[in-house]
Design a protein around this motif. Structure first.
Motif, short mmCIF file in Angstrom:
data_model
loop_
_atom_site.label_atom_id
_atom_site.label_comp_id
_atom_site.label_asym_id
_atom_site.label_seq_id
_atom_site.Cartn_x
_atom_site.Cartn_y
_atom_site.Cartn_z
N LEU A 232 0.81 -1.21 0.00
CA LEU A 232 0.00 0.00 0.00
C LEU A 232 0.85 1.26 0.00
CD1 LEU A 232 -2.63 -1.01 2.73
CD2 LEU A 232 -2.89 -1.12 0.24
N PHE A 233 0.43 2.25 -0.79
CA PHE A 233 0.97 3.60 -0.71
C PHE A 233 -0.08 4.44 0.01
CE2 PHE A 233 4.58 4.64 -3.89
CZ PHE A 233 5.29 3.55 -3.43
N LEU A 234 0.31 5.13 1.06
CA LEU A 234 -0.65 5.85 1.89
C LEU A 234 -0.33 7.33 1.91
CD1 LEU A 234 -0.22 3.40 4.86
CD2 LEU A 234 -2.14 3.39 3.26
N SER A 235 -1.38 8.16 1.92
CA SER A 235 -1.15 9.58 2.10
C SER A 235 -2.31 10.15 2.91
CB SER A 235 -1.02 10.29 0.76
OG SER A 235 -2.16 10.04 -0.01
N ARG A 236 -2.04 11.31 3.53
CA ARG A 236 -3.06 11.88 4.41
C ARG A 236 -4.28 12.29 3.60
NH1 ARG A 236 -0.85 15.92 8.91
NH2 ARG A 236 0.28 16.62 7.06
N GLU A 237 -4.00 12.96 2.47
CA GLU A 237 -5.10 13.38 1.61
C GLU A 237 -4.90 12.81 0.22
OE1 GLU A 237 -4.00 17.14 2.62
OE2 GLU A 237 -4.89 16.80 4.59
N GLU A 238 -5.86 13.09 -0.64
CA GLU A 238 -5.71 12.77 -2.06
C GLU A 238 -4.36 13.29 -2.52
OE1 GLU A 238 -7.46 11.23 -5.57
OE2 GLU A 238 -8.46 11.37 -3.63
N PRO A 239 -3.49 12.42 -3.10
CA PRO A 239 -2.15 12.87 -3.47
C PRO A 239 -2.19 13.99 -4.51
CG PRO A 239 -2.42 10.50 -3.83
CD PRO A 239 -3.75 11.03 -3.44
#
Lengths: 269, 279, 279
Positions: A232-239
């Motif tokens: 998984l690639f995770l980010s706080r908001e929509e990249p």
């Protein structure tokens, strides 16, 4: 005198610079940090290398740290993208997730080990310390040297969940801090067994069939080989910005082709 | 108890000591020659000037040389003024008191702290608390703490070795204490101080545990002190544990050993010269 | 101006104490609350280390650290001491002048290089000829034993050289052989200094991380023999820090606190024996 003063001033500058904000990662020329699972790290490094070769204006910095650290880094913004090689726990949800690929976990032995396959219960038994000798499970040779990953590792977490169930990995297990390190031990010691990312299996070690299913991509995609987990690639908001461009590249044909050629199962499936 | 003939025991002891010494020296010599023999063939211009390919299994070590130099420079830019300043204060500005003994003891303790503890400290303080992230700066700050005691001790010894009469001359000519320090004491002690700095450079280059958790292990060439960088020692550790690229590993090890031995030899040579000058 | 400089230097001098305090503070701040919450007894006396499942016993690692350090001393002290005695008492001064700096230079070889050679050369040797996985207490002891040689040799040589020549002459004049002189006079006079050398070697062994991670196999269990795997306190931090979060991370800081206290006690003892020697 002036030289000493100059050195002192320089040191002071360093320290005050330290207190300042770091460069904005999304600005042109800024550095974007991708941190987390060391299982994904080598693939991410390769993808970043390829991506930056085509887009020299971007600068991507890949860090290890492990899945838990990657999830935290994405939550608190320490990294623009966090990498996790296990599914998020309930209390970790709320991040923007992109499954870039999935990966099998291979149970590996030395190339010269005649054993071809084990059941999941046997693998669990070995790592729980039930079997002392290879003979007890139909193999050849003396004492079994079983190598596990360290506590907190995503690979260990996934292995515990999928193979060990409610059993515990024995404290007598040898422990190595990366998939590569486990593979190197297995490749050198004919009496050893371990588990690593399927993508990292090479011809010096053999991936065992588990419950009769070969550890291949085909078998994973068909749902026969059960030991697999998402990358998984995770980010706080929509990249956005660099993060978006990088993820788009990975999910695009070139990125998926690269992952596939490294032995992973592309994310779309 | 059997009493051995003294002449016989003399021979026996001598023989045992000679063989143990030979064993010790040959182990140590073996380590260096082995690594150099395996590593030197890899160590060409290509290897030194290009970046890593395929996560270090191919290519060269240029980015790691840059990171190592950066981190070492940052560490010494911080540790040198602190260390030399402390040494000047301890020797020129104060008598031996309880307070100076505490400073010395603190420096001694600092010298004894294992590098992994410094790594733990750097990780929690610089990387997380000060939010510097895995960076050249975090790594440099951590290493600065590691080498500070060495710089304090060697500078102190160098300053003490400057003959007292030179200070007296400066003072009698009306020089203030600071003028005496900067114009007489420091120039006299400079070779000794530089020796301490060089020994510290050697330690920075070879350190792994304190840097791997503070500077990270990014493969690229760092572009600023806020970027993460992989030092040669960290790169070697990763190659040695996680890959079978032994050729690359030996090449990196040879580069490390040559750099460190050259720097340390120069430092010892300088120290030797100073000792001859004053004795 | 002079006053200002003096104040500035004072601040710098006290910075090294400040750093020691800050390090202590941060390590303890992270580790102590955890120790109080879980109880020192459950941590120090516990034998199960499953930090992600709430078991935080580090006794096997305390034992591992002590065993591997003991093993290193068993190998390093006789070799190092023999080497020092031979060079000071039995060899020509010229030999000592060449060998001493050469051995001291070896202290600069990065620990990861020792670890790598251990993995490549020593571990397979142990696995094939003695059995077990090769990654073992024995491998760790041998590698650490070799790593502390330069420390022990260099300090022992200094200590032996400091024994007044008149002691030796007196003994020889009484008809003693060199061996008798060394064992009855020189070594007795140098005893506390040699203890310091051993303690400093011990400090280096107990604090070493990377080389130990590479060769001991890192199993968290009491070893049944020297061929079994062990984990040290330092390796525990080194292996797991990168991945740890929450309680697990705090538990690693607690490991750091235990290690820190052990090292500080060693430092105190070393500092005390050194003072006794000066007196």
């Amino acid at each position: 005198m002036f030289r000493t003063a100059a050195i002192l001033v320089f040191a002071a500058c360093l320290l005050s610079a330290a207190a300042c904000q770091r460069a904005d990662p999304n600005a042109a020329g800024g550095v974007m940090t991708v941190a987390g699972s060391t299982s994904i790290q080598p693939f991410a490094e390769m993808l970043a290398e390829e991506f930056m070769a085509g887009h020299p204006e971007f600068n991507i910095n890949i860090q290890g740290g492990g899945s838990s650290a990657g999830i935290r880094a994405a939550q608190n913004g320490a990294a623009q993208i966090g990498m996790s090689s296990r599914n998020l726990k309930e209390k970790e949800k709320g991040l923007h997730e992109t499954a870039i690929a999935s990966d099998g976990i291979a149970v590996i032995v030395h190339r010269d080990n005649p054993l071809r396959g084990l059941s999941r219960a046997e693998v669990a038994g070995i790592f729980a310390g039930d079997y002392k000798s290879w003979k007890e499970i139909g193999g050849e040779g003396g004492t079994i040297h079983f190598v596990a990953r360290e506590e907190g590792s995503g690979t260990r977490g996934a292995f515990e969940e999928m193979v060990m169930g409610d059993r515990e990995i024995s404290l007598r297990a040898l422990v190595q801090a990366s998939n590569g390190a486990v593979r190197e031990i297995i490749a050198r010691d004919p009496a050893s067994i371990g588990y690593i990312s399927l993508g990292l299996v090479d011809d010096r070690v053999r991936a065992l069939a588990v419950d009769g299913a070969e550890a291949t991509r085909r078998q994973i995609m068909d749902g026969q080989y059960k030991l697999s987990r998402p990358f998984l690639f995770l980010s706080r908001e929509e990249p956005t910005g660099t993060a978006k461009a990088f993820i788009d590249f990975i999910m695009g044909p070139r990125g998926q082709e690269l992952l596939s050629s490294e032995g992973l199962i592309p994310g779309g499936q | 108890m059997i009493r051995l003939d003294p002449a016989l025991s003399q021979k026996l002891v001598r023989w045992v000591l000679v063989s143990l010494t030979a064993l010790t020296v040959s182990i140590l010599v073996f380590i260096i020659t082995y690594v150099l023999l395996k590593g030197l063939p890899v160590l060409g211009w290509e290897f030194l000037s290009t970046g890593a390919v395929d996560a270090g299994r191919g290519g060269g070590i240029f980015p790691f040389i840059v990171s190592t130099v950066f981190i070492t420079v940052v560490a010494l830019a911080i540790a040198t003024p602190l260390g030399v300043g402390t040494a000047i204060y301890l020797t020129e500005y104060t008598r031996e008191t309880a307070a100076t003994r505490v400073v010395r003891f603190a420096a001694e303790c600092l010298a004894g702290i294992p590098s992994i503890i410094l790594g733990l400290f750097g990780f929690i303080t610089f990387v997380l608390f000060l939010k510097l992230g895995w960076s050249i700066l975090s790594g440099g700050l951590t290493l600065a703490i590691m080498v500070l005691p060495t710089i304090i001790r060697t500078s102190e010894e160098a300053i003490i070795a400057v003959p007292q009469n030179r200070r007296d001359v400066s003072t009698s000519l009306g020089g203030t204490r600071w003028q005496t320090v900067t114009r007489v004491v420091l120039p006299g002690a400079l070779p000794g101080i530089v020796t301490g700095i060089m020994l510290s450079v050697g330690r920075c280059i070879g350190e792994t545990a304190a840097v791997i958790f503070t500077a990270g292990s990014a493969l690229g060439t760092p572009t600023s002190i806020f970027a993460s960088g992989r030092t040669l020692a960290v790169h070697f550790y990763i190659l040695a544990t996680e890959t079978d690229a032994f050729g690359m590993a030996y090449g990196t090890a040879a580069a490390l050993i040559i750099a460190i031995l050259t720097i340390n030899t120069l430092a010892y040579w300088m120290m030797h010269r100073i000792m001859r000058k004053y004795s | 101006m002079e006053k200002l400089i003096e104040k500035g230097l004072l601040v710098i001098a006290y910075s090294s104490i400040a750093i020691l305090f800050i390090i202590t503070f941060f390590i303890f701040k992270e580790g102590l609350p955890f120790i109080f919450r879980e109880g020192l007894g459950t941590i120090l006396g516990g034998v199960e280390w499953r930090p992600t499942k709430g078991e935080f016993g580090i006794l096997p690692m305390v034992v591992g650290s002590l065993l591997v350090t003991g093993g290193a001393l068993v190998i390093g002290v006789p070799l190092g001491l023999s080497c020092a005695v031979f060079l000071v008492e039995f060899s020509k001064p010229k030999v000592r002048r060449i060998l001493k700096p050469a051995i001291e230079l070896l202290a600069g070889i990065p620990s990861v290089v020792y670890g790598f050679l251990g993995v490549i050369l020593l571990v397979p040797l142990i696995r094939v000829h003695l059995g077990g996985p090769g990654l073992s207490l024995l491998a760790g002891s041998i590698i650490l034993g070799i790593m502390i040689l330069p420390t022990i040799i260099s300090i022992s040589i200094d200590v032996l050289e400091a024994v007044p020549q008149s002691y030796r002459e007196g003994s020889i004049a009484l008809g003693a052989t060199t061996t008798q002189t060394v064992s009855m006079v020189v070594l007795k006079a140098a005893r506390s200094g040699i203890v310091t050398a051993v303690i400093l070697g011990m400090g280096r062994a107990i604090g070493e991380t990377m080389a130990v991670i590479m060769v001991t196999g890192n199993a968290v269990a009491f070893p049944g023999s020297i061929l079994d795997s062990i984990r040290t306190l330092t390796s525990n931090i080194g292996i797991e820090l990168a991945y740890a979060s929450g309680d697990h991370q705090e538990a690693l800081f607690a490991t750091g606190v235990v290690l820190f206290v052990m090292i500080m006690v060693l430092n105190l003892v070393a500092s005390m024996t050194r003072k006794k020697r000066i007196r």
